[in-house]
Motif scaffolding. Sequence first.
Motif, PDB file in Angstrom:
ATOM      1  N   GLY A   1       0.664  -1.176   0.036  1.00 21.66           N
ATOM      2  CA  GLY A   1       0.018   0.064   0.146  1.00 21.66           C
ATOM      3  C   GLY A   1       0.652   1.237  -0.125  1.00 21.66           C
ATOM      4  N   TRP A   2       2.030   1.168   0.267  1.00 22.06           N
ATOM      5  CA  TRP A   2       2.902   2.198   0.330  1.00 22.06           C
ATOM      6  C   TRP A   2       3.435   2.579  -1.163  1.00 22.06           C
ATOM      7  CZ3 TRP A   2       3.955   5.667   4.545  1.00 22.06           C
ATOM      8  CH2 TRP A   2       3.212   5.022   5.571  1.00 22.06           C
ATOM      9  N   ILE A   3       3.469   3.955  -1.456  1.00 20.45           N
ATOM     10  CA  ILE A   3       3.815   4.260  -2.658  1.00 20.45           C
ATOM     11  C   ILE A   3       5.153   5.265  -2.529  1.00 20.45           C
ATOM     12  CG2 ILE A   3       3.129   5.656  -5.026  1.00 20.45           C
ATOM     13  CD1 ILE A   3       0.402   4.444  -4.687  1.00 20.45           C
ATOM     14  N   CYS A   4       6.212   5.080  -3.250  1.00 25.29           N
ATOM     15  CA  CYS A   4       7.269   6.030  -2.983  1.00 25.29           C
ATOM     16  C   CYS A   4       7.681   6.704  -4.297  1.00 25.29           C
ATOM     17  CB  CYS A   4       8.696   5.123  -2.512  1.00 25.29           C
ATOM     18  SG  CYS A   4       8.412   4.166  -0.990  1.00 25.29           S
ATOM     19  N   ARG A   5       7.613   7.914  -4.313  1.00 26.73           N
ATOM     20  CA  ARG A   5       7.991   9.016  -5.364  1.00 26.73           C
ATOM     21  C   ARG A   5       9.466   9.677  -5.011  1.00 26.73           C
ATOM     22  NH1 ARG A   5       3.722   9.021  -8.643  1.00 26.73           N
ATOM     23  NH2 ARG A   5       1.656   8.609  -7.718  1.00 26.73           N
ATOM     24  N   SER A   6      10.098   9.934  -5.981  1.00 24.66           N
ATOM     25  CA  SER A   6      11.491  10.774  -5.830  1.00 24.66           C
ATOM     26  C   SER A   6      11.653  11.822  -6.471  1.00 24.66           C
ATOM     27  CB  SER A   6      12.700   9.648  -5.910  1.00 24.66           C
ATOM     28  OG  SER A   6      12.841   9.275  -7.090  1.00 24.66           O
ATOM     29  N   GLY A   7      12.230  12.873  -6.231  1.00 27.50           N
ATOM     30  CA  GLY A   7      12.512  14.129  -7.055  1.00 27.50           C
ATOM     31  C   GLY A   7      13.994  14.416  -6.806  1.00 27.50           C
ATOM     32  N   SER A   8      14.087  15.813  -7.165  1.00 34.52           N
ATOM     33  CA  SER A   8      15.489  16.200  -7.056  1.00 34.52           C
ATOM     34  C   SER A   8      15.843  16.568  -5.759  1.00 34.52           C
ATOM     35  CB  SER A   8      15.677  17.511  -8.019  1.00 34.52           C
ATOM     36  OG  SER A   8      16.737  18.201  -7.898  1.00 34.52           O
ATOM     37  N   GLY A   9      16.676  15.874  -5.075  1.00 33.88           N
ATOM     38  CA  GLY A   9      17.114  16.223  -3.913  1.00 33.88           C
ATOM     39  C   GLY A   9      16.159  15.498  -2.642  1.00 33.88           C
ATOM     40  N   GLY A  10      14.838  14.670  -2.841  1.00 35.41           N
ATOM     41  CA  GLY A  10      14.217  14.519  -2.094  1.00 35.41           C
ATOM     42  C   GLY A  10      12.774  13.661  -2.468  1.00 35.41           C
ATOM     43  N   GLY A  11      12.192  12.992  -1.526  1.00 31.46           N
ATOM     44  CA  GLY A  11      11.048  12.287  -2.035  1.00 31.46           C
ATOM     45  C   GLY A  11      10.408  11.723  -0.809  1.00 31.46           C
TER      46      GLY A  11
ATOM     47  N   ALA B   1       4.255   7.289   0.661  1.00 32.65           N
ATOM     48  CA  ALA B   1       2.936   7.720   1.290  1.00 32.65           C
ATOM     49  C   ALA B   1       2.006   6.462   1.208  1.00 32.65           C
ATOM     50  CB  ALA B   1       2.325   8.803   0.660  1.00 32.65           C
ATOM     51  N   LYS B   2       1.189   6.632   2.327  1.00 33.93           N
ATOM     52  CA  LYS B   2      -0.012   5.517   2.199  1.00 33.93           C
ATOM     53  C   LYS B   2      -1.183   6.312   2.962  1.00 33.93           C
ATOM     54  CE  LYS B   2      -1.311   1.054   3.780  1.00 33.93           C
ATOM     55  NZ  LYS B   2      -0.974  -0.199   4.348  1.00 33.93           N
ATOM     56  N   GLY B   3      -2.163   7.079   2.070  1.00 32.67           N
ATOM     57  CA  GLY B   3      -3.063   7.857   2.629  1.00 32.67           C
ATOM     58  C   GLY B   3      -2.365   8.969   2.929  1.00 32.67           C
ATOM     59  N   LYS B   4      -2.736   9.729   4.250  1.00 27.32           N
ATOM     60  CA  LYS B   4      -2.305  10.996   4.764  1.00 27.32           C
ATOM     61  C   LYS B   4      -0.935  10.596   5.739  1.00 27.32           C
ATOM     62  CE  LYS B   4      -6.515  13.146   5.211  1.00 27.32           C
ATOM     63  NZ  LYS B   4      -7.374  14.045   6.062  1.00 27.32           N
ATOM     64  N   ARG B   5      -0.507   9.227   5.746  1.00 22.84           N
ATOM     65  CA  ARG B   5       0.815   8.976   6.465  1.00 22.84           C
ATOM     66  C   ARG B   5       1.774   8.896   5.353  1.00 22.84           C
ATOM     67  NH1 ARG B   5      -0.587   3.050   8.741  1.00 22.84           N
ATOM     68  NH2 ARG B   5      -1.625   3.088   6.517  1.00 22.84           N
ATOM     69  N   VAL B   6       3.003   9.790   5.793  1.00 24.59           N
ATOM     70  CA  VAL B   6       4.286  10.114   5.015  1.00 24.59           C
ATOM     71  C   VAL B   6       5.495   9.685   5.506  1.00 24.59           C
ATOM     72  CG1 VAL B   6       5.368  11.619   3.557  1.00 24.59           C
ATOM     73  CG2 VAL B   6       2.631  11.840   3.715  1.00 24.59           C
ATOM     74  N   SER B   7       6.630   9.190   5.041  1.00 23.83           N
ATOM     75  CA  SER B   7       7.817   9.062   5.187  1.00 23.83           C
ATOM     76  C   SER B   7       8.557   9.803   4.141  1.00 23.83           C
ATOM     77  CB  SER B   7       8.336   7.360   5.402  1.00 23.83           C
ATOM     78  OG  SER B   7       9.695   7.390   5.433  1.00 23.83           O
ATOM     79  N   ALA B   8       9.138  10.577   4.717  1.00 26.39           N
ATOM     80  CA  ALA B   8       9.854  11.644   3.607  1.00 26.39           C
ATOM     81  C   ALA B   8      11.346  11.857   3.731  1.00 26.39           C
ATOM     82  CB  ALA B   8       9.442  13.238   3.564  1.00 26.39           C
ATOM     83  N   TYR B   9      12.071  12.293   2.644  1.00 28.88           N
ATOM     84  CA  TYR B   9      13.469  11.937   2.865  1.00 28.88           C
ATOM     85  C   TYR B   9      14.020  13.348   2.031  1.00 28.88           C
ATOM     86  CZ  TYR B   9      14.387  10.553  -1.917  1.00 28.88           C
ATOM     87  OH  TYR B   9      14.364  10.179  -3.332  1.00 28.88           O
ATOM     88  N   SER B  10      15.253  13.844   2.491  1.00 31.92           N
ATOM     89  CA  SER B  10      16.219  14.695   1.609  1.00 31.92           C
ATOM     90  C   SER B  10      17.510  14.236   1.683  1.00 31.92           C
ATOM     91  CB  SER B  10      15.722  16.232   2.236  1.00 31.92           C
ATOM     92  OG  SER B  10      16.227  16.280   3.447  1.00 31.92           O
TER      93      SER B  10
END
Length: 117
Positions: free
Chosen positions: A94-104, A107-116
């Motif tokens: 159920g978790w979907i991970c996306r990445s961008g420039s320098g971070g990403g 997420a699963k609904g409103k719950r988020v694990s983010a990184y930079s």
Amino acid sequence: MLSCLVALLGASIFLAVSPSDAEGHRAVNYWGADYKSCGSFETSYHTHVYAKGIKCRLAVRLQKEYWNAPARFKVIVNGGSGAEGYTRLRRFPGWICRSGSGGGSCAKGKRVSAYSN
């Protein structure tokens, strides 16, 4: 000589009061006030982890899985990055991970694990 001494003193004061993590890297929360900082770990980058709506332990586990798990534990959709790409983690359904420039983020609904990095 005096200007060098003043510059050196100014730099040492800046380093003494600037927020940083245990490794000495400057830790800045680019994700916003509603995200808590959860520490960092080394991958191919120095990766800082943030959490929203989940515990830090889960946020770090998700990011380590995203960065370090073998390919057989991931499902990459549309290349995995860019506007249409994302990655699913087999061990975290159920978790979907996306990445961008320098971070990403993952997420699963409103719950988020983010990184930079």
